[in-house]
Design an enzyme around this catalytic site. Structure first.
Site, mmCIF file in Angstrom:
data_model
loop_
_atom_site.group_PDB
_atom_site.id
_atom_site.type_symbol
_atom_site.label_atom_id
_atom_site.label_comp_id
_atom_site.label_asym_id
_atom_site.label_seq_id
_atom_site.Cartn_x
_atom_site.Cartn_y
_atom_site.Cartn_z
ATOM 1 N N GLY A 131 -7.219 -13.819 -6.827
ATOM 2 C CA GLY A 131 -7.687 -14.851 -5.917
ATOM 3 C C GLY A 131 -7.195 -16.231 -6.353
ATOM 4 O O GLY A 131 -6.750 -16.420 -7.487
ATOM 5 N N CYS A 132 -7.277 -17.189 -5.439
ATOM 6 C CA CYS A 132 -6.739 -18.524 -5.727
ATOM 7 C C CYS A 132 -7.555 -19.250 -6.792
ATOM 8 O O CYS A 132 -7.006 -19.722 -7.806
ATOM 9 C CB CYS A 132 -6.649 -19.332 -4.447
ATOM 10 S SG CYS A 132 -8.162 -19.378 -3.455
#
Length: 320
Positions: A131-132
């Site tokens: 995920g970012c």
């Protein structure tokens, strides 16, 4: 030359992959999958792609060498269950379906953070893209975890509106975001478990992460600040980070103040460390759509296929 297909090509991460792969020297875009816009050229959905990619979106996937899944969270499992994918096809999932438990059928997804899993990613056929926020926070904390210097962590992070996806929401409208910030999912963000799984695996101590994410009034980018307590001196910590990332082409440890514009439109992560007394703060910045999503997915593809890690990712930041 490898053939590539993108499932969910009309979303932000999917369209960003189109922009990257259209100029990648070793791949050929074969199909762009979208149920909602089937029959429409990708350049009609994103006019900036006119003259770059004129492929029409389709709802009929083809057999390819590399398949990117750019679907909403929990939709990748459904899609793979409903469609036949060759066992030899490299599948890279940009959702969160396989980040915690990588097993799915006869596939075992490798966690795709190259800075810690490069050996496992080489030759892999199934990759779970991080995920970012998870990428930005882990890169800021992994060197400390490996040295047993983490226990209680307090992290704040601000992200651009593209992090919320393409579908319009009340908190992504320009009139709401402009000149405005807000906290959301305080202490409950979905990336916390993902972060702790990787940090705990590399630390001898139990780690607790208190994460407060913020919505920013800009389109793209993530800036995080993680606060921990340690008696280790600043020069030693800085050298620890430089050694840890010595072979990581996209991570830069800076002794100067960093800012978001250093990384926007790149696959880079920049890190700065500050210390006062026994309190250390590690700042990290990435582009949420590149190092936090599509750029990292291309980086993972390059590693898996034995190509130069930088291939197709020599991007320039937007300074002003």
């Amino acid at each position: 030359m490898k053939t590539v297909g993108i499932i969910g090509a009309n979303g932000y991460t999917g369209s960003e992959l189109v922009r990257l792969l259209a100029f990648h020297p070793n791949v050929s875009l074969c199909f762009l999958y979208s149920r909602s816009n089937s029959g429409t050229k990708i350049s009609e959905v994103y006019p900036d792609l006119e003259g770059v990619c004129e492929i029409a979106l389709t709802d009929r996937p083809e057999e390819v060498d590399v398949l990117f899944l750019c679907l909403p969270h929990k939709e990748s499992q459904n899609w793979l269950s409903q469609n036949t994918v060759n066992d030899e096809t490299l599948v890279i999932d940009l959702g969160n379906d396989f980040r915690l438990d990588g097993k799915f059928g006869n596939r075992n997804f490798i966690y795709g953070l190259p800075e810690i899993n490069k050996k496992q990613l080489s030759g892999a056929k199934s990759i779970a893209n991080p995920g970012c926020f998870a990428t930005a926070i882990q890169l800021a904390l992994l060197p400390l975890a490996e040295k047993g210097l983490l226990n209680e962590i307090f992290t704040t992070g601000i992200t651009g509106s593209t992090g919320a996806g393409q579908s319009p929401q009340p908190t992504t409208h320009f009139t709401w975001r402009n000149d405005n910030i807000s906290a959301y999912k305080t202490l409950t963000h979905q990336h916390v478990d993902e972060i702790l799984q990787q940090l705990d695996a590399r630390s001898s101590d139990k780690i607790n992460l208190n994460f407060v994410p913020w919505r920013g009034d800009f389109a793209r980018g993530i800036f995080t600040s993680s606060t921990v307590k340690t008696d280790t001196e600043l020069p030693e910590i800085q050298q620890l980070f430089k050694d840890f990332y010595a072979d990581a082409p996209f991570v830069k440890v800076s002794e100067k103040a960093i800012d978001l514009k250093q990384v926007v439109n790149t696959n880079r992560c920049v890190i700065q460390i500050e210390k006062c007394g026994n309190v250390t703060v590690v700042h990290s910045a990435i582009d949420n759509l590149l190092k936090g999503a599509s750029g990292q997915a291309v980086q993972n593809m390059n590693i898996a296929l034995g190509w130069d890690e930088n291939l197709g990712l020599n991007l320039k930041p937007i300074a002003f």
